[in-house]
Scaffold this active site. Structure first.
Site, PDB file in Angstrom:
ATOM      1  N   TYR A   1      -9.108   5.655   7.865  1.00  0.00           N
ATOM      2  CA  TYR A   1      -9.304   5.967   9.287  1.00  0.00           C
ATOM      3  C   TYR A   1     -10.295   7.129   9.362  1.00  0.00           C
ATOM      4  O   TYR A   1     -10.075   8.154   8.710  1.00  0.00           O
ATOM      5  CB  TYR A   1      -7.986   6.399   9.934  1.00  0.00           C
ATOM      6  CG  TYR A   1      -6.960   5.287  10.090  1.00  0.00           C
ATOM      7  CD1 TYR A   1      -6.168   4.886   9.024  1.00  0.00           C
ATOM      8  CD2 TYR A   1      -6.773   4.667  11.316  1.00  0.00           C
ATOM      9  CE1 TYR A   1      -5.220   3.878   9.175  1.00  0.00           C
ATOM     10  CE2 TYR A   1      -5.823   3.659  11.478  1.00  0.00           C
ATOM     11  CZ  TYR A   1      -5.051   3.269  10.403  1.00  0.00           C
ATOM     12  OH  TYR A   1      -4.116   2.273  10.556  1.00  0.00           O
TER      13      TYR A   1
ATOM     14  N   TYR B   1       3.922   6.359  10.084  1.00  0.00           N
ATOM     15  CA  TYR B   1       3.071   5.224   9.708  1.00  0.00           C
ATOM     16  C   TYR B   1       3.899   4.109   9.054  1.00  0.00           C
ATOM     17  O   TYR B   1       3.681   2.930   9.318  1.00  0.00           O
ATOM     18  CB  TYR B   1       1.936   5.680   8.774  1.00  0.00           C
ATOM     19  CG  TYR B   1       0.808   4.684   8.718  1.00  0.00           C
ATOM     20  CD1 TYR B   1      -0.183   4.665   9.694  1.00  0.00           C
ATOM     21  CD2 TYR B   1       0.741   3.742   7.688  1.00  0.00           C
ATOM     22  CE1 TYR B   1      -1.208   3.735   9.657  1.00  0.00           C
ATOM     23  CE2 TYR B   1      -0.292   2.804   7.643  1.00  0.00           C
ATOM     24  CZ  TYR B   1      -1.262   2.809   8.629  1.00  0.00           C
ATOM     25  OH  TYR B   1      -2.271   1.870   8.595  1.00  0.00           O
TER      26      TYR B   1
ATOM     27  N   PRO C   1      -4.758   0.249  19.030  1.00  0.00           N
ATOM     28  CA  PRO C   1      -4.525  -0.216  17.656  1.00  0.00           C
ATOM     29  C   PRO C   1      -4.478   0.875  16.578  1.00  0.00           C
ATOM     30  O   PRO C   1      -4.186   0.579  15.423  1.00  0.00           O
ATOM     31  CB  PRO C   1      -5.694  -1.166  17.403  1.00  0.00           C
ATOM     32  CG  PRO C   1      -6.741  -0.776  18.382  1.00  0.00           C
ATOM     33  CD  PRO C   1      -6.062  -0.172  19.556  1.00  0.00           C
TER      34      PRO C   1
ATOM     35  N   LYS D   1       0.712  -0.232  15.331  1.00  0.00           N
ATOM     36  CA  LYS D   1       2.104  -0.327  15.767  1.00  0.00           C
ATOM     37  C   LYS D   1       2.415  -1.548  16.646  1.00  0.00           C
ATOM     38  O   LYS D   1       3.583  -1.798  16.954  1.00  0.00           O
ATOM     39  CB  LYS D   1       2.494   0.951  16.550  1.00  0.00           C
ATOM     40  CG  LYS D   1       2.623   2.180  15.661  1.00  0.00           C
ATOM     41  CD  LYS D   1       3.907   2.133  14.834  1.00  0.00           C
ATOM     42  CE  LYS D   1       3.972   3.166  13.756  1.00  0.00           C
ATOM     43  NZ  LYS D   1       3.826   2.653  12.388  1.00  0.00           N
TER      44      LYS D   1
ATOM     45  N   HIS E   1       0.838  -1.201   0.000  1.00  0.00           N
ATOM     46  CA  HIS E   1       0.000   0.000   0.000  1.00  0.00           C
ATOM     47  C   HIS E   1       0.870   1.246   0.000  1.00  0.00           C
ATOM     48  O   HIS E   1       1.688   1.446   0.878  1.00  0.00           O
ATOM     49  CB  HIS E   1      -0.934   0.003   1.214  1.00  0.00           C
ATOM     50  CG  HIS E   1      -2.115  -0.911   1.039  1.00  0.00           C
ATOM     51  ND1 HIS E   1      -3.369  -0.618   1.512  1.00  0.00           N
ATOM     52  CD2 HIS E   1      -2.222  -2.098   0.402  1.00  0.00           C
ATOM     53  CE1 HIS E   1      -4.204  -1.591   1.178  1.00  0.00           C
ATOM     54  NE2 HIS E   1      -3.528  -2.509   0.511  1.00  0.00           N
TER      55      HIS E   1
END
Ligand code: APR
Ligand code: PHB
Length: 396
Positions: A203, A387, A295, A299, A74
Site C-alpha cells: 500500500y 487487517y 477498498p 474489508k 500472507h
C-alpha cells in the site's frame, strides 16, 4: 407458480451463496434468486484478501479445499510512506494470524459449484423480485422467471442483493437510517498476467496519489491507482497506467516492475455506507446490501462474511433449538463488527490518500498519524490486528 422454502435468499454474490451453503450444511432448505447470469456474477473483479475468520467460515461450509491449496497465505503486508517501506508482520504481531490471498472470482466459482452439488434451488436471471409481508410470520418473495410470475413462501428472507438491490429499498424510509460518506476519488484497477512486483501486498501513500500493488498469484497481478472522482477508464491506456504506477512506486520496486497487457481495467468508487438497523421483521440485510467500505482495508467481502456468520448461526439455533429470541439480536450483533470495519477502512483511506477536499492541516495530521503507527510496535500491532480481522462474536 408457487414455491415454498425455509429461507429465501435474494442475490447470488458471495454473501448469498455462502449463506446458502452454510444453511444447507445445517439441513436448512433455501432458495437463491439472482438477477443476472452466473457468468456475469463471475465477471466482476473484486478484492481477494480473506481474513482468518472468513477463511475459517469457508472451511466450515465445506468449500475451503481449493482456497487452501491454490490461495496464498500472507504473513505480512507493506505500507510505503515518503518512499520508505514498512512491513507489517501480521503473523508475528497477532500471535499467528494471517490472511489468504484468493480472488473473489475463484471463491465465487467454488461457492457456485458447491451450490450445484447441494441440489438447493437457484433461479438465475429473475426479474421484479419483491420481498413481501416481512413484518408477518408468513413472508414471501414475488419474482418473474422465464416469463412467468412466481411466489416463494418462506420463514425468513435474506437480502444479499448488493448495494443496488431491492431488499434494502423495500424497507420503509422511516424504519431505516442510511449513513454515507463519498470520497473525492476512485481506484482504477488493472489485472495483468505478469509476476507481482512484490510477493506481499504493498500500500503506497504518494504525493501523486495512492497506489496498491496486489496479486492473485505469483503469475497474475492486480494494481490500483487513485484517480479523480470524474476520471474514466477510457482515458487510461495500459501505457499511461504503467507509467503512472512507476512514478508512485519506491525506486527499488519501480525498477523491478514487470508490465504487460491488461486483462481487465475498471474504476471503483470510494464510498462508506451503513444502513441500520440491518433488519426489518423477518427480512435481514447482509453484505453490500447493508454496508459498503472504500477498498483500502480489503474489508468489503470480509465484513459481509461477518453478517453471514451471524445469520447462519442464529438460524441454526432457531431451527435446531427453537431459539427465536435470537432473531431480534441480528442487527445489533452485526453492526458492532460492521462499524469496526467501517472505522478501519475510513482510517486507512484517509491516512493513505491525499484527498482534494482535505485541508493542509489535516493532511499533515494524517502523515503524522500513519508514520507514528508504522514506527511504533503498538501502532503496527493495531494495524495488524485490524487487517487480519477481529474474531466473530460468539452466538449462544
Ligand atoms: N434481485 C436479485 N438479485 C439481485 C438484485 C435483485 N433485485 N439486485 C442485485 N442482485 C444480485 C446482484 O446481481 C449480485 O450478484 O445480488 C448480488 C449481490 O452481490 P454483491 O454485490 O457481490 O454483494 P455481496 O454478495 O454482499 O458481496 C459482498 O463481495 O462482491 C463483493 O463488493 C462486494 O466486497 C463485497 C462483498
Ligand atoms: C485486490 O487484490 O483487489 C485488493 C487487495 C487489497 C485491497 C483492495 C483490493 O485493500
Amino acid at each position: 407458480m408457487s414455491v415454498k422454502t425455509k429461507v429465501a435468499i435474494i442475490g447470488a454474490g458471495p454473501s448469498g451463496l455462502l449463506l446458502g451453503q452454510l444453511l444447507h450444511k445445517q439441513g436448512i432448505e433455501n432458495v437463491v434468486l439472482e438477477r443476472v447470469t452466473p457468468d456475469y456474477v463471475l465477471g466482476r473483479i473484486r478484492a481477494g484478501v480473506l481474513e482468518t475468520g472468513f477463511a475459517r467460515l469457508m472451511r466450515e461450509a465445506g468449500i475451503g479445499d481449493r482456497m487452501d491449496t491454490e490461495g496464498e497465505v500472507h504473513d505480512g503486508v507493506e505500507i510505503v510512506v515518503n518512499d520508505r517501506r514498512h512491513r507489517i508482520d501480521l503473523k508475528g504481531l497477532t500471535g499467528g494470524n494471517t490472511v489468504i490471498v484468493y480472488g473473489q472470482t475463484e471463491l465465487t466459482r467454488d461457492l457456485m459449484e458447491a451450490r450445484t452439488r447441494s441440489k438447493q434451488r437457484t433461479y438465475y436471471e429473475v426479474s421484479n423480485v419483491q420481498p413481501q409481508d416481512a413484518l408477518t410470520n408468513k413472508p414471501y418473495v414475488t419474482f418473474e422467471h422465464d416469463g412467468a410470475r412466481h411466489r416463494l413462501d418462506c420463514d425468513y428472507i435474506a437480502g444479499c442483493d448488493g448495494f443496488h438491490g431491492v431488499s434494502r429499498k423495500s424497507i420503509p424510509d422511516d424504519c431505516i437510517t442510511e449513513h454515507e460518506k463519498l470520497y473525492p476519488g476512485g481506484w482504477l484497477g488493472l489485472l495483468s498476467e505478469t509476476p507481482p512486483v512484490n510477493p506481499e501486498l504493498v500500500y503506497i501513500k504518494h504525493a501523486r496519489g495512492f497506489a496498491l500493488c496486489s496479486l492473485r498469484s505469483q503469475t497474475r497481478s492486480r494494481y490500483y491507482l487513485q484517480v479523480g472522482k470524474d476520471d474514466v477508464v477510457e482515458a487510461w491506456s495500459d501505457e499511461r497506467f504503467w507509467d503512472e504506477l512507476k512514478r508512485r512506486l519506491p525506486e527499488e520496486l519501480s525498477a523491478k516492475l514487470v508490465t504487460g497487457p491488461s486483462i481487465e481495467k475498471s474504476i471503483a468508487p470510494m464510498r462508506s455506507f451503513v444502513a441500520e438497523p440491518m433488519q426489518y421483521g423477518n427480512l435481514f440485510l447482509l453484505g453490500d446490501a447493508a454496508h459498503i467500505v472504500p477498498p483500502t482495508g480489503a474489508k468489503g467481502l470480509n465484513t459481509a462474511g461477518g453478517d453471514v456468520h451471524v445469520l447462519y448461526k442464529i438460524l441454526s439455533l432457531v431451527y435446531g433449538e427453537g431459539r427465536t429470541d435470537l432473531l431480534e439480536k441480528y442487527s445489533d450483533i452485526c453492526l458492532r463488527r460492521v462499524w469496526n470495519g467501517q472505522r478501519f477502512s475510513w482510517w486507512m483511506s484517509n491516512m493513505l490518500h491525499d484527498f482534494k477536499d482535505t485541508s493542509a492541516f489535516e493532511l499533515n495530521l494524517h502523515t503524522s498519524d500513519i508514520e507514528y503507527h508504522l514506527q511504533s510496535d503498538a501502532g503496527r500491532k493495531v494495524i495488524a490486528e485490524q487487517y487480519v480481522g477481529l474474531p466473530f462474536e460468539k452466538i449462544e
